[in-house]
Structures are given as structure tokens and as C-alpha cells.
Write a protein that holds these residues in place. Sequence first.
Motif, PDB file in Angstrom:
ATOM      1  N   PHE A  29       0.815  -1.221   0.000  1.00 32.66           N
ATOM      2  CA  PHE A  29       0.000   0.000   0.000  1.00 32.66           C
ATOM      3  C   PHE A  29       0.845   1.264   0.000  1.00 32.66           C
ATOM      4  N   SER A  30       1.779   1.376   0.934  1.00 37.40           N
ATOM      5  CA  SER A  30       2.479   2.653   1.110  1.00 37.40           C
ATOM      6  C   SER A  30       3.308   3.048  -0.105  1.00 37.40           C
ATOM      7  N   SER A  31       3.718   2.107  -0.913  1.00 38.66           N
ATOM      8  CA  SER A  31       4.547   2.406  -2.084  1.00 38.66           C
ATOM      9  C   SER A  31       3.727   2.585  -3.360  1.00 38.66           C
ATOM     10  N   SER A  32       2.421   2.464  -3.249  1.00 35.38           N
ATOM     11  CA  SER A  32       1.550   2.488  -4.425  1.00 35.38           C
ATOM     12  C   SER A  32       0.756   3.776  -4.514  1.00 35.38           C
ATOM     13  N   ALA A  33       0.509   4.193  -5.752  1.00 35.66           N
ATOM     14  CA  ALA A  33      -0.463   5.251  -5.990  1.00 35.66           C
ATOM     15  C   ALA A  33      -1.857   4.638  -5.897  1.00 35.66           C
ATOM     16  N   MET A  34      -2.811   5.442  -5.462  1.00 35.94           N
ATOM     17  CA  MET A  34      -4.188   4.973  -5.322  1.00 35.94           C
ATOM     18  C   MET A  34      -5.118   5.928  -6.067  1.00 35.94           C
ATOM     19  N   GLY A  35      -6.208   5.387  -6.552  1.00 32.01           N
ATOM     20  CA  GLY A  35      -7.146   6.239  -7.272  1.00 32.01           C
ATOM     21  C   GLY A  35      -8.577   5.778  -7.101  1.00 32.01           C
ATOM     22  N   TRP A  36      -9.468   6.701  -7.324  1.00 25.95           N
ATOM     23  CA  TRP A  36     -10.905   6.420  -7.401  1.00 25.95           C
ATOM     24  C   TRP A  36     -11.385   6.777  -8.799  1.00 25.95           C
ATOM     25  N   TYR A  37     -12.109   5.870  -9.387  1.00 30.81           N
ATOM     26  CA  TYR A  37     -12.709   6.063 -10.701  1.00 30.81           C
ATOM     27  C   TYR A  37     -14.201   5.791 -10.580  1.00 30.81           C
ATOM     28  N   ARG A  38     -14.950   6.234 -11.570  1.00 30.46           N
ATOM     29  CA  ARG A  38     -16.369   5.913 -11.592  1.00 30.46           C
ATOM     30  C   ARG A  38     -16.800   5.577 -12.995  1.00 30.46           C
ATOM     31  N   GLN A  39     -17.837   4.755 -13.060  1.00 31.41           N
ATOM     32  CA  GLN A  39     -18.352   4.318 -14.348  1.00 31.41           C
ATOM     33  C   GLN A  39     -19.860   4.195 -14.269  1.00 31.41           C
ATOM     34  N   ALA A  40     -20.526   5.000 -15.073  1.00 29.18           N
ATOM     35  CA  ALA A  40     -21.971   4.930 -15.201  1.00 29.18           C
ATOM     36  C   ALA A  40     -22.312   4.061 -16.412  1.00 29.18           C
ATOM     37  N   PRO A  41     -23.528   3.519 -16.496  1.00 34.69           N
ATOM     38  CA  PRO A  41     -23.894   2.666 -17.625  1.00 34.69           C
ATOM     39  C   PRO A  41     -23.691   3.370 -18.959  1.00 34.69           C
ATOM     40  N   GLY A  42     -23.005   2.683 -19.872  1.00 36.35           N
ATOM     41  CA  GLY A  42     -22.792   3.218 -21.208  1.00 36.35           C
ATOM     42  C   GLY A  42     -21.680   4.231 -21.319  1.00 36.35           C
ATOM     43  N   ILE A  43     -20.984   4.479 -20.220  1.00 40.33           N
ATOM     44  CA  ILE A  43     -19.903   5.475 -20.217  1.00 40.33           C
ATOM     45  C   ILE A  43     -18.620   4.799 -19.759  1.00 40.33           C
ATOM     46  N   HIS A  44     -17.508   5.161 -20.380  1.00 38.49           N
ATOM     47  CA  HIS A  44     -16.258   4.541 -19.972  1.00 38.49           C
ATOM     48  C   HIS A  44     -15.829   5.049 -18.604  1.00 38.49           C
ATOM     49  N   ARG A  45     -14.990   4.270 -17.956  1.00 32.42           N
ATOM     50  CA  ARG A  45     -14.529   4.592 -16.615  1.00 32.42           C
ATOM     51  C   ARG A  45     -13.739   5.896 -16.630  1.00 32.42           C
ATOM     52  N   GLN A  46     -14.032   6.762 -15.642  1.00 37.32           N
ATOM     53  CA  GLN A  46     -13.420   8.080 -15.583  1.00 37.32           C
ATOM     54  C   GLN A  46     -12.710   8.294 -14.260  1.00 37.32           C
ATOM     55  N   LEU A  47     -11.616   9.019 -14.305  1.00 34.95           N
ATOM     56  CA  LEU A  47     -10.895   9.360 -13.086  1.00 34.95           C
ATOM     57  C   LEU A  47     -11.718  10.320 -12.244  1.00 34.95           C
ATOM     58  N   VAL A  48     -11.826   9.998 -10.952  1.00 34.91           N
ATOM     59  CA  VAL A  48     -12.433  10.918  -9.990  1.00 34.91           C
ATOM     60  C   VAL A  48     -11.325  11.653  -9.245  1.00 34.91           C
ATOM     61  N   ALA A  49     -10.399  10.879  -8.668  1.00 34.53           N
ATOM     62  CA  ALA A  49      -9.296  11.460  -7.914  1.00 34.53           C
ATOM     63  C   ALA A  49      -8.197  10.426  -7.763  1.00 34.53           C
ATOM     64  N   SER A  50      -6.973  10.909  -7.620  1.00 35.76           N
ATOM     65  CA  SER A  50      -5.850  10.011  -7.396  1.00 35.76           C
ATOM     66  C   SER A  50      -4.895  10.638  -6.393  1.00 35.76           C
ATOM     67  N   ILE A  51      -4.095   9.780  -5.774  1.00 35.51           N
ATOM     68  CA  ILE A  51      -3.112  10.243  -4.801  1.00 35.51           C
ATOM     69  C   ILE A  51      -1.868   9.372  -4.932  1.00 35.51           C
ATOM     70  N   SER A  53       2.011   7.921  -3.816  1.00 30.74           N
ATOM     71  CA  SER A  53       2.556   7.402  -2.558  1.00 30.74           C
ATOM     72  C   SER A  53       3.081   8.539  -1.683  1.00 30.74           C
ATOM     73  N   GLY A  54       3.467   9.645  -2.297  1.00 35.03           N
ATOM     74  CA  GLY A  54       3.963  10.783  -1.546  1.00 35.03           C
ATOM     75  C   GLY A  54       2.894  11.754  -1.107  1.00 35.03           C
ATOM     76  N   GLY A  55       1.641  11.501  -1.528  1.00 36.38           N
ATOM     77  CA  GLY A  55       0.533  12.335  -1.069  1.00 36.38           C
ATOM     78  C   GLY A  55       0.073  13.405  -2.037  1.00 36.38           C
ATOM     79  N   SER A  56       0.655  13.481  -3.220  1.00 33.64           N
ATOM     80  CA  SER A  56       0.185  14.443  -4.214  1.00 33.64           C
ATOM     81  C   SER A  56      -1.139  13.977  -4.788  1.00 33.64           C
ATOM     82  N   THR A  57      -2.046  14.923  -4.977  1.00 33.59           N
ATOM     83  CA  THR A  57      -3.402  14.583  -5.409  1.00 33.59           C
ATOM     84  C   THR A  57      -3.745  15.187  -6.766  1.00 33.59           C
ATOM     85  N   ASN A  58      -4.710  14.556  -7.408  1.00 34.39           N
ATOM     86  CA  ASN A  58      -5.202  15.020  -8.696  1.00 34.39           C
ATOM     87  C   ASN A  58      -6.691  14.713  -8.741  1.00 34.39           C
TER      88      ASN A  58
END
Length: 116
Positions: A29-51, A53-58
Motif C-alpha cells: 500500500f504505502s509504495s503504491s499510488a491509489m485512485g478512485w474512478y467511476r463508471q456509469a452505464p454506457g460510459i467509460h470509466r473516468q478518473l475521480v481522484a488520485s493520490i 505514494s507521496g501524497g500528491s493529489t489530482n
Amino acid sequence: QVQLVESGGGLVQAGGSLRLSCVAPGYIFSSSAMGWYRQAPGIHRQLVASITSGGSTNYGDSVKGRFTISRDNAKNTVYLQMNSLKPEDTSVYYCELRLPYGVGYWGQGTQVTVSS
């Protein structure tokens, strides 16, 4: 196999809040980047937020100022705090873990439904 366990989805009224959680294996976990994505029916998966390993966010443009991603390395958990929810936020939300050399793993998804 890397297993990610998501929780916190549900039904909420517009303007409300939810917090999603995703627990990952501690040994990566601590060495990995993590992200949240979302996908609604008929729509491709989209980035919601990412962070990183050093804590930078997008953040995706549609959630900036409303959602906050954070991580707790002691608990091997990444969070997505979602405030001021809108009906268009309704989707299945997926957690992603991305290893330093690029391999990614996905959780099973958790449904978020925002009623108007």
C-alpha cells in the motif's frame, strides 16, 4: 492476487455527503499510488481522484472543490470524501491500486446513488 475492499457507498440526497473507503494489502500500500474512478452505464470509466505514494493529489474537473482523496498508510486505506453530491455523481465507484512499475489492480466497485 491483490484484493481491494471498498465500502461506504449508498443512497444519499443531493447536497449530502458520503465517504468511500478502500483497504489494500499492507505490504504494497504505502509504495503504491491509489485512485478512485467511476463508471456509469454506457460510459467509460473516468478518473475521480488520485493520490501518489507521496501524497500528491489530482482530481477530475467535475469534482474539484467537492471531493477530497486522502490516504492513511497505517491503516492501508484510501478515502474519498464526497460533499455537495449531485445526481450526476451517481455511478459505480472503483478503487485502483497502481504499483510503482505500472501494474494496476481494481476493487469490485461500490454503488453511489444521489437522488434529486
